[in-house]
Design a protein around this motif. Structure first.
Motif, PDB file in Angstrom:
ATOM      1  N   MET A  50       0.814  -1.188  -0.070  1.00 46.74           N
ATOM      2  CA  MET A  50       0.208  -0.110  -0.466  1.00 46.74           C
ATOM      3  C   MET A  50       0.745   1.167  -0.199  1.00 46.74           C
ATOM      4  O   MET A  50       0.255   2.025  -1.017  1.00 46.74           O
ATOM      5  CB  MET A  50      -1.212  -0.160   1.327  1.00 46.74           C
ATOM      6  N   CYS A  95      -9.866   0.612   0.863  1.00 45.27           N
ATOM      7  CA  CYS A  95      -9.981  -0.052   1.543  1.00 45.27           C
ATOM      8  C   CYS A  95     -11.194  -0.954   2.877  1.00 45.27           C
ATOM      9  O   CYS A  95     -10.415  -1.839   2.162  1.00 45.27           O
ATOM     10  CB  CYS A  95      -8.842   0.520   2.731  1.00 45.27           C
ATOM     11  N   LEU A 327      -6.900   0.393  -4.174  1.00 45.73           N
ATOM     12  CA  LEU A 327      -7.186   0.326  -2.627  1.00 45.73           C
ATOM     13  C   LEU A 327      -7.705  -0.870  -2.572  1.00 45.73           C
ATOM     14  O   LEU A 327      -8.172  -1.234  -1.291  1.00 45.73           O
ATOM     15  CB  LEU A 327      -6.925   1.642  -2.252  1.00 45.73           C
ATOM     16  N   SER A 331      -6.569  -4.449  -0.863  1.00 45.43           N
ATOM     17  CA  SER A 331      -7.671  -4.398   0.825  1.00 45.43           C
ATOM     18  C   SER A 331      -8.088  -5.782   0.283  1.00 45.43           C
ATOM     19  O   SER A 331      -7.924  -6.283   1.291  1.00 45.43           O
ATOM     20  CB  SER A 331      -8.584  -3.534   0.789  1.00 45.43           C
ATOM     21  N   CYS A 340      -8.387  -2.230   8.768  1.00 45.83           N
ATOM     22  CA  CYS A 340      -8.202  -1.541   8.074  1.00 45.83           C
ATOM     23  C   CYS A 340      -8.547  -0.252   8.164  1.00 45.83           C
ATOM     24  O   CYS A 340      -7.495   0.651   7.621  1.00 45.83           O
ATOM     25  CB  CYS A 340      -9.208  -1.378   6.994  1.00 45.83           C
TER      26      CYS A 340
END
Length: 637
Positions: A50, A95, A327, A331, A340
């Motif tokens: 990330m 996320c 993202l 995730s 998260c």
């Protein structure tokens, strides 16, 4: 394009037959919670992936210049506010969305089938950006290899240079005093008569640094414009091929392999930045550069200008990589109860600190360059390509052992670019995995290789002699307001149609029950502040949208038309898919729209054990009768 050939893609809440193979994927292991899709091997793999995705070239070549241009240290005020009000809320939402459903950016729109075109738009834009982003990585590779020389090839005006090439400013003419009278004369006359130029009257000849001419004449072999395509620059094509080989090698096992590579590619750039900062701080003139960046040159009156706030919002938005689908994809490989929330805050803070930190490393060395060339810092600072491949290389060429510093800088650019590229390509393969899970399980390596080969071939136009114009054109149109448009629809759809409170309940299924005060800030942002800010930036971007140019070179009309065609191709999927879904739904028009605004029957946590009472109605895909990939007619009808 084939974008509509997706199983269950055109159903509005009606469950279609689909299956997930029981065979083990290359990126799935026995320790994984999700045996079908796989999970990150460790929390560190995810966090570094990330960070690598969010921290990219823009942190080094765009943020420092924006800070300098918009009031220096004063710019950090709107930048921090935009992080809290726009960047972080959307980052946390994406996320949470990917982790909750364990699905990529297209399939995750089971949450709101009418808006599934938003996911397609994100993927199409990411594909365009992936094509040219790897070309920039190829530029970094070329300069990296060019640094393996005793003398940097752009350190002096060598045989490729013309008469405008010079490392120092050349006086053209000035005012001087002769026999008690002030005259205006060329500099040769002034010096031949032992006269002295009057301060403030000196005019300099237009000259170019050797690094600028090297970039245009040697590295790019740049043509006169988009109309003159020229030949493929073979060494850039080879560098592009090498960059795609690196990406393919890192992703051959999906997140299981890329999650290990990022331990080096995400962390080592910080080591290089620190070394460059320490070296820069020891140079004469470095303090002057830093003062221009964030010191006494800070101008707080700039905060009264709307353009500064717009720049802060835009930089935060693009720096965090929200709205691209990456993202959500990254995730989606988390375990269901991963925190998260803390991950989102940590990654956002690291990203912003990196931007500020990089600025010190950049401006300290640019300050030294200004000192050596006897110019003000404002004349040597630049952004984008001109910073990375002209101004900074020129500054590095003036240091002792310059090839070493040049190698380190371009190696850092290479790693920063590769991190973001890994995540973007993984987003594309994640989409394929969600659409054709059985095929992806059996043929992950050939499919990943095929994606890289296709994108390499599409990128060859960007390594012609007109390649830089194509790179700039795609960046100008596709990486602009199209992503802003998708992001606005994303947050509006989830908060106002799916339901912000319902989404909060979904997040609490992962994180545990939270207090009302905990959600107060996020409700304020999700329900009002963030969509309003993003809409304002989107409108501003459309109002101030201008025809593309590269430096002083204008684009032909047909080039601008091609640009508009590209962005239309990106966003047109939103209305097309919405219309098709409404047509395929049942009932009258109102009933069809309402049906498509409800979550699909198979929306919810991917694994049955986490569905609870709220999603107990979902049928486990493994228990369904159909175990083959559906045909096109099967899912359309």
């Amino acid at each position: 394009m084939g974008m509509l050939n997706l199983p269950g893609f055109l159903s509005c809440g009606k469950k279609k037959g689909f299956s997930l193979s029981n065979e083990k994927d290359a990126q799935s292991t026995e320790s994984d919670e999700n045996k079908e899709r796989g999970n990150w091997s460790s929390k560190g793999d995810y966090l570094l992936s990330m960070v690598g995705y969010a921290v990219g070239l823009g942190n080094v070549w765009r943020f420092p210049y924006l800070t300098y241009q918009n009031g220096g240290g004063a710019f950090l005020i709107p930048y921090s506010l935009m992080l809290a009000l726009a960047g972080l809320p959307l980052f946390f939402m994406e996320c949470s969305l990917g982790q909750f459903a364990s699905l990529g950016p297209i399939s995750v729109w089971r949450i709101l089938p009418l808006f599934q075109g938003v996911g397609v738009t994100m993927i199409v834009i990411s594909t365009f950006v992936t094509i040219y982003y790897n070309v920039i990585i190829a530029y970094a590779l070329y300069y990296l290899f060019a640094s393996f020389s005793k003398v940097l090839p752009w350190s002096e005006c060598f045989s490729w240079a013309d008469e405008l090439c010079s490392k120092t400013r050349i006086v053209n003419d000035c005012n001087a005093t002769l026999h008690g009278e002030i005259i205006h004369a060329n500099y040769s006359f002034v010096t031949s008569n032992n006269l002295t130029c009057i301060n403030g009257t000196i005019n300099y000849k237009p000259v170019q640094f050797p690094s600028e001419q090297y970039w245009n004449k040697v590295a790019l072999q740049r043509s006169s414009g988009l109309d003159e395509t020229g030949n493929i620059v073979w060494y850039l094509a080879l560098c592009l091929l090498l960059s795609w080989i690196i990406v393919g090698a890192a992703l051959f096992k999906g997140i299981k392999s890329s999650g290990k590579v990022v331990y080096f590619t995400a962390l080592f750039p910080y080591v290089i930045l620190l070394i460059l900062l320490v070296r820069g701080a020891t140079l004469e003139g470095s303090l002057e550069g830093i003062q221009y960046y964030i010191g006494r040159q800070s101008n707080f009156t700039k905060l009264m200008e709307a353009e500064v706030w717009k720049d802060a919002a835009t930089q935060i938005f693009y720096s965090l990589s929200v709205g691209w689908g990456g993202l959500v994809a990254l995730s989606s490989y988390n375990k269901f109860h991963n925190n998260c929330y803390s991950d989102a805050i940590l990654v956002c803070v690291i990203n912003c600190i990196t931007s500020v930190f990089a600025g010190f490393a950049i401006f300290s060395i640019l300050g030294h360059m200004a000192f050596v060339s006897e110019r003000p810092v404002s004349e040597v600072v630049d952004s984008g390509f001109n910073l990375a491949f002209v101004a900074y290389p020129e500054a590095l060429s003036q240091l002792p052992v310059s090839p070493l510093w040049s190698f380190m800088f371009f190696f850092m650019l290479l790693l920063l670019g590769l991190d973001s590229q890994f995540a973007t390509v993984e987003t594309l393969t994640t989409t394929i995995h969600d659409v054709y899970p059985k095929m992806m399980k059996n043929f992950r390596i050939p499919i990943t290789l095929g994606v890289c080969i296709v994108l390499f071939l599409l990128g060859l136009v960007c390594v012609t002699q007109a390649g830089i114009y194509w790179v700039n054109l795609i960046d100008h149109f596709c990486a602009g307001w199209g992503i802003l448009f998708s992001a606005v629809l994303e947050i509006v759809g989830i908060v106002y149609i799916y339901g912000g409170n319902r989404f909060i309940e979904d997040v609490e299924m992962m994180l545990g029950k939270k207090t009302r005060s905990f959600w107060l800030w996020w409700r304020m942002c999700w329900f009002f502040i963030t969509p309003v800010l993003l809409t304002a930036v989107l409108i501003w971007s459309l109002v101030t949208f201008s025809r593309p140019t590269y430096g002083s070179v204008p684009y032909p009309t047909w080039g601008t038309v091609v640009g508009w065609c590209m962005i239309i191709f990106c966003v047109i999927w939103i209305p097309i898919i919405a219309i098709v879904k409404i047509v395929k739904a049942e009932g009258n028009l109102f009933q069809r729209i309402v049906s498509c605004c409800r979550p699909a029957a198979n929306w919810g946590p991917y694994l049955e054990r986490y569905r609870g009472e709220r999603y107990s109605h979902i049928v486990d895909p493994k228990k369904e009768k159909e175990h083959e990939i559906p045909t096109v007619s099967a899912f359309i009808y």
